[in-house]
Design a protein around this motif. Structure first.
Motif, short mmCIF file in Angstrom:
data_model
loop_
_atom_site.label_atom_id
_atom_site.label_comp_id
_atom_site.label_asym_id
_atom_site.label_seq_id
_atom_site.Cartn_x
_atom_site.Cartn_y
_atom_site.Cartn_z
N ARG A 1 0.84 -1.41 -0.04
CA ARG A 1 0.01 0.06 -0.04
C ARG A 1 0.99 1.05 0.02
N ALA A 2 1.74 1.35 0.75
CA ALA A 2 2.91 2.45 0.98
C ALA A 2 3.62 2.68 -0.43
N ALA A 3 4.08 1.46 -1.02
CA ALA A 3 4.87 1.54 -2.18
C ALA A 3 3.88 2.28 -3.46
N LEU A 4 2.60 1.82 -3.27
CA LEU A 4 1.84 2.31 -4.45
C LEU A 4 1.56 3.77 -4.65
N THR A 5 1.90 4.39 -3.41
CA THR A 5 1.68 5.82 -3.48
C THR A 5 3.02 6.66 -3.17
N ASP A 6 4.19 5.83 -3.30
CA ASP A 6 5.47 6.52 -2.98
C ASP A 6 6.15 6.93 -4.45
N ARG A 7 6.28 8.20 -4.47
CA ARG A 7 6.88 8.83 -5.69
C ARG A 7 8.40 8.48 -6.06
N ARG A 8 8.88 7.87 -5.24
CA ARG A 8 10.44 7.45 -5.28
C ARG A 8 10.35 6.12 -6.50
N PHE A 9 9.11 5.60 -6.41
CA PHE A 9 8.96 4.23 -7.30
C PHE A 9 8.31 4.89 -8.61
N ARG A 10 8.81 3.96 -9.60
CA ARG A 10 8.27 4.61 -11.06
C ARG A 10 7.75 3.44 -11.70
N ARG A 11 6.63 3.90 -12.82
CA ARG A 11 5.97 2.74 -13.46
C ARG A 11 6.61 2.54 -14.97
N ASN A 12 7.69 3.65 -15.33
CA ASN A 12 8.01 3.53 -16.41
C ASN A 12 9.03 2.56 -16.76
N TRP A 13 8.83 1.80 -17.74
CA TRP A 13 9.69 0.26 -17.89
C TRP A 13 11.02 0.95 -18.18
N ARG A 14 11.56 2.02 -18.50
CA ARG A 14 12.82 2.55 -18.75
C ARG A 14 13.76 2.74 -17.60
N THR A 15 12.84 2.67 -16.69
CA THR A 15 13.64 2.73 -15.22
C THR A 15 14.32 1.43 -14.84
N TRP A 16 13.94 0.33 -15.50
CA TRP A 16 14.38 -0.86 -15.24
C TRP A 16 15.80 -1.18 -15.84
N LYS A 17 16.73 -1.14 -14.95
CA LYS A 17 18.05 -1.10 -15.44
C LYS A 17 18.55 -2.24 -16.20
N ASP A 18 18.07 -3.58 -15.95
CA ASP A 18 18.44 -4.72 -16.58
C ASP A 18 17.85 -4.67 -17.76
N LEU A 19 16.62 -4.11 -18.11
CA LEU A 19 16.07 -4.13 -19.33
C LEU A 19 16.69 -3.09 -20.31
N THR A 20 17.06 -1.98 -19.82
CA THR A 20 17.73 -1.01 -20.79
C THR A 20 19.29 -1.43 -20.89
N ASP A 21 19.86 -2.01 -20.16
CA ASP A 21 21.28 -2.29 -20.50
C ASP A 21 21.37 -3.61 -21.47
N GLY A 22 20.43 -4.33 -21.68
CA GLY A 22 20.09 -5.57 -22.49
C GLY A 22 20.23 -6.84 -21.50
N THR A 23 20.57 -6.79 -20.37
CA THR A 23 20.60 -7.95 -19.47
C THR A 23 19.49 -8.83 -19.73
N VAL A 24 18.41 -8.11 -19.54
CA VAL A 24 16.91 -8.84 -19.82
C VAL A 24 16.61 -8.49 -21.31
N PRO A 25 16.36 -9.71 -22.06
CA PRO A 25 15.98 -9.25 -23.53
C PRO A 25 14.57 -8.65 -23.74
N VAL B 1 5.41 -5.14 -19.73
CA VAL B 1 5.47 -3.74 -19.24
C VAL B 1 6.32 -2.81 -20.17
N ARG B 2 6.83 -3.58 -21.37
CA ARG B 2 7.61 -2.63 -22.21
C ARG B 2 6.58 -2.03 -23.30
N LEU B 3 5.63 -0.94 -22.71
CA LEU B 3 4.57 -0.50 -23.06
C LEU B 3 4.50 0.93 -22.90
N ASP B 4 3.64 1.58 -23.86
CA ASP B 4 3.47 3.19 -23.46
C ASP B 4 2.17 3.58 -23.49
#
Length: 375
Positions: free
Chosen positions: A18-42, A51-54
């Motif tokens: 419940r706290a995480a869902l209103t915590d602005r330090r968390f993001r929904r944008n998949w571009r925040t996912w480090k392992d996806l943007t650096d290619g570790t996760v295909p 999640v790779r949607l806009d």
């Protein structure tokens, strides 16, 4: 926990989720996912493809408000309440259809899905001839298929949505898809890519979750005959049953992901920048710390605090009112029309959907009329 080969944090308790869902330090944008943007996760990893949607579910801040605002016009309280007579007519029609069947009736296939699909399709202007294709595409999206199957599914989805957009552009109607296209053409800053991804979000969230919740509600009430009897005699009202279904038997078990926008410490554990967090709604809805020692039990006699069955915070389910309306009408009508409704087999042996995301039986065989079906 490990999800399809990915090591991810999982929020399984109510307070933390419940706290995480209103915590602005968390993001929904998949571009925040480090392992996806650096290619570790295909990019075609089955979970990454979810999640790779806009769209509004994967957007933050002003982008989220813009995209949600364009869709919210279709879910005003007045518009949802105006759907009540049509839903009641559909429920009555479906009841008459299943009443003519002999032997066990699969209420998931023959009642829950047709109802949810028809309500959704009317709202979005989709023809009945598309029902089968919609069902197939959504099943594939939630099934965590192989990378090859994900690519094939995505190609099928894009082709379907391109055709749908072209059709609505040429022949617009009084539906939400036409309204989104009109808003885009009027300069509402909705890109073609966002339009397609928004439509796909609405399709994936639009009928499977409600159909599965309805099946869960039927299953839970059949397993609780004493509480069902008290609903029938008016000791409890049907909206109370709907809320307990959405809590104890929520159809959305988990969803990916929140992403840490910075290092965040939760319950003594530090989630580092760019790491994904799995949202475990079903587990949180059965958290004894919030709902008591009997949290895992379906029980209308307990006064429960607000659940997370339809989300929380800025991304709370936009179709929550419609889902509640469908469940209330359908459950009340079904158990009134068929007072001798009973399971066709032991619910402990019911086959579940092959998905970690959706919690629901794959089938729901019942006898509608014990005396007739037994002959």
């Amino acid at each position: 926990m490990v999800l399809e080969g990915l090591e991810v944090w999982a929020l399984t308790h109510d307070a933390e989720l419940r706290a995480a869902l209103t915590d602005r330090r968390f993001r929904r944008n998949w571009r925040t996912w480090k392992d996806l943007t650096d290619g570790t996760v295909p990019a075609d990893h089955p979970v990454a493809a979810m999640v790779r949607l806009d769209n509004m579910l994967t957007a933050d801040g002003s982008d989220h408000r813009r995209l949600r605002g364009l869709i919210s016009q279709g879910f005003t309280p007045a518009r949802i309440e105006a759907l009540r007579p049509g839903i009641e007519v559909r429920v009555q029609h479906l009841q008459e259809e299943i009443a003519d069947m002999t032997g066990p009736v699969d209420l998931k296939r023959d009642f829950a899905y047709p109802l949810s699909l028809s309500v959704f399709s009317d709202l979005f202007g989709l023809p009945p001839t598309d029902y089968g294709q919609l069902h197939t595409m959504v099943d594939a999206a939630f099934a965590l298929a192989s990378s090859e199957e994900v690519r094939a599914m995505r190609a099928q989805v894009d082709a379907y949505l391109d055709e749908l957009i072209a059709t609505k552009q040429n022949r617009p109607g009084p539906d939400l898809v036409s309204a989104l296209i009109a808003a885009r053409q009027a300069g509402e800053r909705l890109s073609t890519h966002e339009l397609r991804d928004t439509l796909w979000l609405l399709i994936t969230a639009g009928f499977e979750t409600t159909a599965s919740a309805l099946a869960n509600g039927i299953e839970a009430l059949l397993a609780s005959p004493d509480q069902l009897a008290r609903l029938r005699n008016g000791a409890f009202q049907w909206p109370v049953a709907v809320e307990e279904v959405l809590r104890q038997a929520t159809s959305v078990a988990v969803l990916p992901f929140l992403f840490a926008g910075e290092d965040i410490t939760i319950a003594g554990h530090t989630i580092t920048t760019g790491e994904p967090v799995l949202l475990c709604y079903l587990s949180a809805n059965r958290d004894p710390a919030r709902y008591g020692l009997e949290a895992n039990t379906f029980d209308l006699t307990h006064s429960r605090p607000r659940h997370l069955g339809l989300g929380h915070g800025p991304h709370v389910c936009l179709g929550a009112s419609l889902a509640r309306l469908e469940l209330e009408i359908a459950l009340a009508a079904l158990f009134t029309r068929f007072p001798r409704l009973k399971p066709a087999k032991d619910t402990a042996h019911t086959t579940r959907m092959q998905s970690i995301f959706i919690n629901s039986p794959a089938t729901l065989p019942v006898f509608l009329n014990v005396k007739r079906d037994a002959t």
